[in-house]
Design a protein around this motif. Structure first.
Motif, PDB file in Angstrom:
ATOM      1  N   PHE A 162       0.845  -1.202   0.000  1.00  0.00           N
ATOM      2  CA  PHE A 162       0.000   0.000   0.000  1.00  0.00           C
ATOM      3  C   PHE A 162       0.880   1.252   0.000  1.00  0.00           C
ATOM      4  O   PHE A 162       0.645   2.193  -0.771  1.00  0.00           O
ATOM      5  N   LYS A 163       1.910   1.283   0.848  1.00  0.00           N
ATOM      6  CA  LYS A 163       2.808   2.436   0.891  1.00  0.00           C
ATOM      7  C   LYS A 163       3.607   2.579  -0.394  1.00  0.00           C
ATOM      8  O   LYS A 163       4.031   3.689  -0.740  1.00  0.00           O
ATOM      9  N   ALA A 164       3.787   1.458  -1.086  1.00  0.00           N
ATOM     10  CA  ALA A 164       4.531   1.508  -2.350  1.00  0.00           C
ATOM     11  C   ALA A 164       3.679   2.016  -3.504  1.00  0.00           C
ATOM     12  O   ALA A 164       4.173   2.169  -4.620  1.00  0.00           O
ATOM     13  N   GLY A 165       2.403   2.264  -3.233  1.00  0.00           N
ATOM     14  CA  GLY A 165       1.569   2.865  -4.269  1.00  0.00           C
ATOM     15  C   GLY A 165       0.350   2.088  -4.693  1.00  0.00           C
ATOM     16  O   GLY A 165      -0.434   2.574  -5.530  1.00  0.00           O
ATOM     17  N   GLU A 166       0.142   0.894  -4.166  1.00  0.00           N
ATOM     18  CA  GLU A 166      -1.038   0.109  -4.543  1.00  0.00           C
ATOM     19  C   GLU A 166      -2.191   0.506  -3.622  1.00  0.00           C
ATOM     20  O   GLU A 166      -2.382  -0.056  -2.554  1.00  0.00           O
ATOM     21  N   LYS A 167      -2.957   1.509  -4.041  1.00  0.00           N
ATOM     22  CA  LYS A 167      -3.953   2.147  -3.190  1.00  0.00           C
ATOM     23  C   LYS A 167      -5.359   1.553  -3.333  1.00  0.00           C
ATOM     24  O   LYS A 167      -6.283   1.996  -2.657  1.00  0.00           O
ATOM     25  N   VAL A 168      -5.523   0.606  -4.230  1.00  0.00           N
ATOM     26  CA  VAL A 168      -6.819  -0.038  -4.438  1.00  0.00           C
ATOM     27  C   VAL A 168      -6.631  -1.550  -4.329  1.00  0.00           C
ATOM     28  O   VAL A 168      -5.612  -2.093  -4.784  1.00  0.00           O
ATOM     29  N   ALA A 169      -7.593  -2.212  -3.718  1.00  0.00           N
ATOM     30  CA  ALA A 169      -7.521  -3.668  -3.601  1.00  0.00           C
ATOM     31  C   ALA A 169      -7.382  -4.306  -4.975  1.00  0.00           C
ATOM     32  O   ALA A 169      -7.918  -3.799  -5.973  1.00  0.00           O
ATOM     33  N   ALA A 170      -6.649  -5.387  -5.042  1.00  0.00           N
ATOM     34  CA  ALA A 170      -6.474  -6.093  -6.311  1.00  0.00           C
ATOM     35  C   ALA A 170      -7.821  -6.578  -6.838  1.00  0.00           C
ATOM     36  O   ALA A 170      -8.723  -6.915  -6.060  1.00  0.00           O
ATOM     37  N   PRO A 171      -8.004  -6.625  -8.153  1.00  0.00           N
ATOM     38  CA  PRO A 171      -9.275  -7.125  -8.720  1.00  0.00           C
ATOM     39  C   PRO A 171      -9.556  -8.548  -8.241  1.00  0.00           C
ATOM     40  O   PRO A 171      -8.642  -9.340  -7.997  1.00  0.00           O
ATOM     41  N   TRP A 172     -10.840  -8.854  -8.138  1.00  0.00           N
ATOM     42  CA  TRP A 172     -11.277 -10.166  -7.672  1.00  0.00           C
ATOM     43  C   TRP A 172     -11.497 -11.090  -8.855  1.00  0.00           C
ATOM     44  O   TRP A 172     -12.044 -10.698  -9.885  1.00  0.00           O
ATOM     45  N   THR A 173     -11.070 -12.331  -8.701  1.00  0.00           N
ATOM     46  CA  THR A 173     -11.311 -13.346  -9.718  1.00  0.00           C
ATOM     47  C   THR A 173     -12.572 -14.113  -9.350  1.00  0.00           C
ATOM     48  O   THR A 173     -12.703 -14.589  -8.221  1.00  0.00           O
ATOM     49  N   PHE A 174     -13.493 -14.209 -10.294  1.00  0.00           N
ATOM     50  CA  PHE A 174     -14.729 -14.942 -10.008  1.00  0.00           C
ATOM     51  C   PHE A 174     -15.207 -15.651 -11.267  1.00  0.00           C
ATOM     52  O   PHE A 174     -14.680 -15.453 -12.363  1.00  0.00           O
ATOM     53  N   TRP A 175     -16.192 -16.505 -11.078  1.00  0.00           N
ATOM     54  CA  TRP A 175     -16.764 -17.296 -12.159  1.00  0.00           C
ATOM     55  C   TRP A 175     -18.209 -16.868 -12.369  1.00  0.00           C
ATOM     56  O   TRP A 175     -18.992 -16.850 -11.417  1.00  0.00           O
ATOM     57  N   THR A 176     -18.545 -16.495 -13.583  1.00  0.00           N
ATOM     58  CA  THR A 176     -19.920 -16.160 -13.924  1.00  0.00           C
ATOM     59  C   THR A 176     -20.602 -17.431 -14.430  1.00  0.00           C
ATOM     60  O   THR A 176     -20.215 -17.990 -15.465  1.00  0.00           O
TER      61      THR A 176
END
Length: 297
Positions: A162-176
């Motif tokens: 987060f401090k390194a710049g990743e300010k948003v949660a990683a995208p979620w993998t799901f199955w439709t």
């Protein structure tokens, strides 16, 4: 003239012959269940196996058969514990689809763990313990409301990233998944990939904690709305070749393989074993497959 009447069920009418006799004998007990011994007659049969290993091999072979794959009422393995259900379903899936198959396959029979919410609100898309057949499945991904909040992003990545710049949660993998059940038709819903489950729980808990700790009423309502949107984003389903006895209630299958964990094999069987054994026995219409009380040739 009085119109109120009281009726008492004294016979099991769903079954006949050998299965009926075993069910009746079990129902008349208060603890444990009647002995599991081979029997045949009246249109049904009790099949016994000398060991759990022999029973398990026969159960898996039957559940993987073309007849069982084509007919939802053909064969079912019934257990008490979720651990045994999960293990047997894993083995059946690997036998049918291979060990490298994706988590969900077209044609696979699944059952809803809980009600599957409609993300748009209103009545659930699918009620709990609803059996469905997968029509299509597509791998997908994306973010959820609240993923941009600092506590959620930290829960997703960790403080260093987060401090390194990743300010948003990683995208979620799901199955439709598009799945069909006769009572509801075809419905479409998302199921979170199992590899994202632990991270999802961390982010959900972080969002709940944020909602509880904020003093601003407007923010609190907004965070809780995000929390429930996140909660309703995904359904929970599992394979249905093996089920718990509880989830099988109300259903009848031609051939039932009843795991010893439900039939009173414990050292000190409680009344619940009697009830579980009775329910499991009475799910079978033609053959009931069990581990024998005594060695049989």
């Amino acid at each position: 003239m009085p119109t109120d009447r009281t009726y008492r069920l004294t016979e099991v009418l769903r079954h006949d012959g050998a299965i009926l006799s075993l069910a009746t004998a079990t129902r008349q007990l208060t603890r444990g269940r009647a002995p599991f011994q081979p029997a045949e007659g009246g249109g049904s049969k009790v099949v016994t196996y000398p060991t759990l290993a022999r029973w398990k091999a026969a159960a898996i072979t039957a559940a993987c058969s073309p007849e069982a794959q084509a007919d939802a009422d053909h064969t079912r393995i019934l257990c008490w514990t979720n651990a045994n259900v999960k293990n047997l379903n894993r083995i059946v899936r690997e036998r049918v689809y291979g060990i490298h198959a994706q988590p969900f396959m077209p044609g696979e029979r699944i059952i809803s763990h809980d009600a599957i919410p409609d993300p748009a609100g209103g009545s659930p898309l699918v009620h709990s313990t609803t059996e469905m057949v997968i029509r299509s499945v597509v791998s997908d991904g994306g973010n959820l409301p609240g993923d941009e909040l600092e506590p959620v992003a930290i829960a997703s990545h960790g403080i260093r990233r987060f401090k390194a710049g990743e300010k948003v949660a990683a995208p979620w993998t799901f199955w439709t998944i598009a799945a069909h059940a006769p009572a509801i038709g075809t419905v479409e819903f998302n199921v979170l990939d199992s590899q994202d489950q632990a991270r999802w729980r961390k982010c959900r808990n972080a969002l709940a904690q944020l909602a509880k700790s904020t003093t601003d009423r407007g923010d609190r309502k907004r965070y809780w709305r995000m929390f429930f949107q996140r909660k309703d984003a995904f359904g929970q389903v599992e394979p249905a070749a093996a089920l718990t006895v509880h989830k099988s209630q109300g259903s009848t299958y031609r051939h039932v393989y009843l795991h010893p964990d439900v039939d009173g094999f414990s050292v000190n069987p409680a009344p619940i074993h009697n009830r579980l054994a009775y329910v499991g026995i009475t799910r079978a219409a033609e053959t009931l497959h069990v581990v024998a009380d005594q060695e049989v040739d």
